[in-house]
Design a protein around this motif. Structure first.
Motif, mmCIF file in Angstrom:
data_model
loop_
_atom_site.group_PDB
_atom_site.id
_atom_site.type_symbol
_atom_site.label_atom_id
_atom_site.label_comp_id
_atom_site.label_asym_id
_atom_site.label_seq_id
_atom_site.Cartn_x
_atom_site.Cartn_y
_atom_site.Cartn_z
ATOM 1 N N GLY A 18 0.792 -1.220 0.000
ATOM 2 C CA GLY A 18 0.000 0.000 0.000
ATOM 3 C C GLY A 18 0.826 1.272 0.000
ATOM 4 N N ARG A 19 2.122 1.149 0.225
ATOM 5 C CA ARG A 19 2.995 2.335 0.251
ATOM 6 C C ARG A 19 4.058 2.301 -0.846
ATOM 7 N N PHE A 20 4.492 1.126 -1.210
ATOM 8 C CA PHE A 20 5.537 0.969 -2.221
ATOM 9 C C PHE A 20 4.929 0.435 -3.511
ATOM 10 N N ALA A 21 5.564 0.782 -4.621
ATOM 11 C CA ALA A 21 5.125 0.280 -5.920
ATOM 12 C C ALA A 21 6.342 -0.004 -6.790
ATOM 13 N N VAL A 22 6.366 -1.186 -7.372
ATOM 14 C CA VAL A 22 7.468 -1.582 -8.237
ATOM 15 C C VAL A 22 7.018 -1.457 -9.685
ATOM 16 N N SER A 23 7.925 -1.042 -10.538
ATOM 17 C CA SER A 23 7.607 -0.907 -11.955
ATOM 18 C C SER A 23 8.864 -1.130 -12.785
ATOM 19 N N ARG A 24 8.656 -1.229 -14.083
ATOM 20 C CA ARG A 24 9.774 -1.396 -14.998
ATOM 21 C C ARG A 24 9.594 -0.483 -16.201
ATOM 22 N N ASP A 25 10.691 -0.062 -16.777
ATOM 23 C CA ASP A 25 10.702 0.609 -18.064
ATOM 24 C C ASP A 25 11.620 -0.213 -18.955
ATOM 25 N N ASN A 26 11.002 -1.056 -19.776
ATOM 26 C CA ASN A 26 11.816 -1.965 -20.589
ATOM 27 C C ASN A 26 12.685 -1.217 -21.589
ATOM 28 N N ALA A 27 12.196 -0.113 -22.071
ATOM 29 C CA ALA A 27 12.981 0.659 -23.038
ATOM 30 C C ALA A 27 14.273 1.174 -22.408
ATOM 31 N N LYS A 28 14.218 1.467 -21.121
ATOM 32 C CA LYS A 28 15.402 1.964 -20.415
ATOM 33 C C LYS A 28 16.132 0.841 -19.677
ATOM 34 N N ASN A 29 15.566 -0.363 -19.742
ATOM 35 C CA ASN A 29 16.154 -1.506 -19.036
ATOM 36 C C ASN A 29 16.362 -1.189 -17.552
ATOM 37 N N THR A 30 15.355 -0.559 -16.996
ATOM 38 C CA THR A 30 15.443 -0.053 -15.629
ATOM 39 C C THR A 30 14.182 -0.426 -14.852
ATOM 40 N N ALA A 31 14.394 -0.792 -13.602
ATOM 41 C CA ALA A 31 13.280 -1.038 -12.687
ATOM 42 C C ALA A 31 13.266 0.060 -11.637
ATOM 43 N N TYR A 32 12.085 0.266 -11.074
ATOM 44 C CA TYR A 32 11.922 1.342 -10.099
ATOM 45 C C TYR A 32 11.188 0.822 -8.869
ATOM 46 N N LEU A 33 11.459 1.462 -7.756
ATOM 47 C CA LEU A 33 10.691 1.227 -6.547
ATOM 48 C C LEU A 33 10.249 2.579 -6.025
ATOM 49 N N GLN A 34 8.980 2.864 -6.193
ATOM 50 C CA GLN A 34 8.401 4.102 -5.668
ATOM 51 C C GLN A 34 8.016 3.853 -4.219
ATOM 52 N N MET A 35 8.538 4.656 -3.334
ATOM 53 C CA MET A 35 8.295 4.475 -1.907
ATOM 54 C C MET A 35 7.603 5.713 -1.360
ATOM 55 N N ASN A 36 6.419 5.523 -0.849
ATOM 56 C CA ASN A 36 5.627 6.622 -0.312
ATOM 57 C C ASN A 36 5.357 6.416 1.171
ATOM 58 N N ILE A 37 4.960 7.470 1.813
ATOM 59 C CA ILE A 37 4.626 7.461 3.255
ATOM 60 C C ILE A 37 5.743 6.748 4.017
ATOM 61 N N LEU A 38 6.947 7.161 3.766
ATOM 62 C CA LEU A 38 8.100 6.518 4.390
ATOM 63 C C LEU A 38 8.102 6.760 5.888
ATOM 64 N N GLN A 39 8.542 5.745 6.590
ATOM 65 C CA GLN A 39 8.597 5.780 8.044
ATOM 66 C C GLN A 39 10.024 5.452 8.504
ATOM 67 N N PRO A 40 10.374 5.824 9.721
ATOM 68 C CA PRO A 40 11.725 5.512 10.212
ATOM 69 C C PRO A 40 12.086 4.030 10.090
ATOM 70 N N ASP A 41 11.104 3.151 10.229
ATOM 71 C CA ASP A 41 11.388 1.708 10.102
ATOM 72 C C ASP A 41 11.780 1.311 8.690
ATOM 73 N N ASP A 42 11.578 2.187 7.733
ATOM 74 C CA ASP A 42 11.992 1.908 6.355
ATOM 75 C C ASP A 42 13.474 2.210 6.128
ATOM 76 N N THR A 43 14.117 2.787 7.115
ATOM 77 C CA THR A 43 15.543 3.080 6.997
ATOM 78 C C THR A 43 16.332 1.798 6.802
ATOM 79 N N ALA A 44 17.092 1.753 5.709
ATOM 80 C CA ALA A 44 17.842 0.542 5.369
ATOM 81 C C ALA A 44 18.655 0.811 4.111
ATOM 82 N N VAL A 45 19.536 -0.117 3.823
ATOM 83 C CA VAL A 45 20.160 -0.152 2.507
ATOM 84 C C VAL A 45 19.270 -1.000 1.622
ATOM 85 N N TYR A 46 18.911 -0.434 0.484
ATOM 86 C CA TYR A 46 18.018 -1.113 -0.452
ATOM 87 C C TYR A 46 18.836 -1.657 -1.623
#
Length: 124
Positions: free
Chosen positions: A65-93
């Motif tokens: 409900g807060r994160f969304a994963v997507s891809r752009d095949n033309a750019k050969n790139t994936a994304y992770l959209q992270m919303n409503i971030l909280q201190p517990d989300d602190t990490a190396v991704y």
């Protein structure tokens, strides 16, 4: 194969960030893409998966409900959209790619290639 992860940084609670994972030497559409994170003193955990076999996205309960994963095949790139971030989300991704079967897609051992990690810090 190289995966270049970027987009981390310092954000206040409630804020948003978008992580990117650009692949070279591999075609992302041919792989399942997973985003993992590792917080200090904790084990690495998968938080989001873009499954190449069924084209579905999966999320851990902690980010659903807060994160969304997507891809752009033309750019050969994936994304992770992270919303409503909280201190517990602190990490190396980390982004990773592999060809796991569905029942094993949450297992980090199923992923052959990994990005270098990008630090996300959520703090006021």
């Amino acid at each position: 194969v190289q995966l270049q992860a970027s987009g981390g940084g310092l954000v206040q609670p409630g804020g948003s960030l978008r992580l990117s994972c650009e692949a070279s030497g591999a075609t992302l559409r041919s792989y399942t893409v997973a985003w993992f994170r590792q917080a200090p003193g904790k084990e690495r955990e998968a938080v989001s998966i873009s499954n190449r076999n069924n084209n579905r996205a999966y999320y851990s309960d902690s980010v659903k409900g807060r994160f969304a994963v997507s891809r752009d095949n033309a750019k050969n790139t994936a994304y992770l959209q992270m919303n409503i971030l909280q201190p517990d989300d602190t990490a190396v991704y980390y982004c990773a790619i592999g060809s796991p079967i569905l029942s094993a897609q949450w297992d980090s051992r199923m992923y052959h290639y990994w990005g270098q990690g990008t630090l996300v810090t959520v703090s006021s």
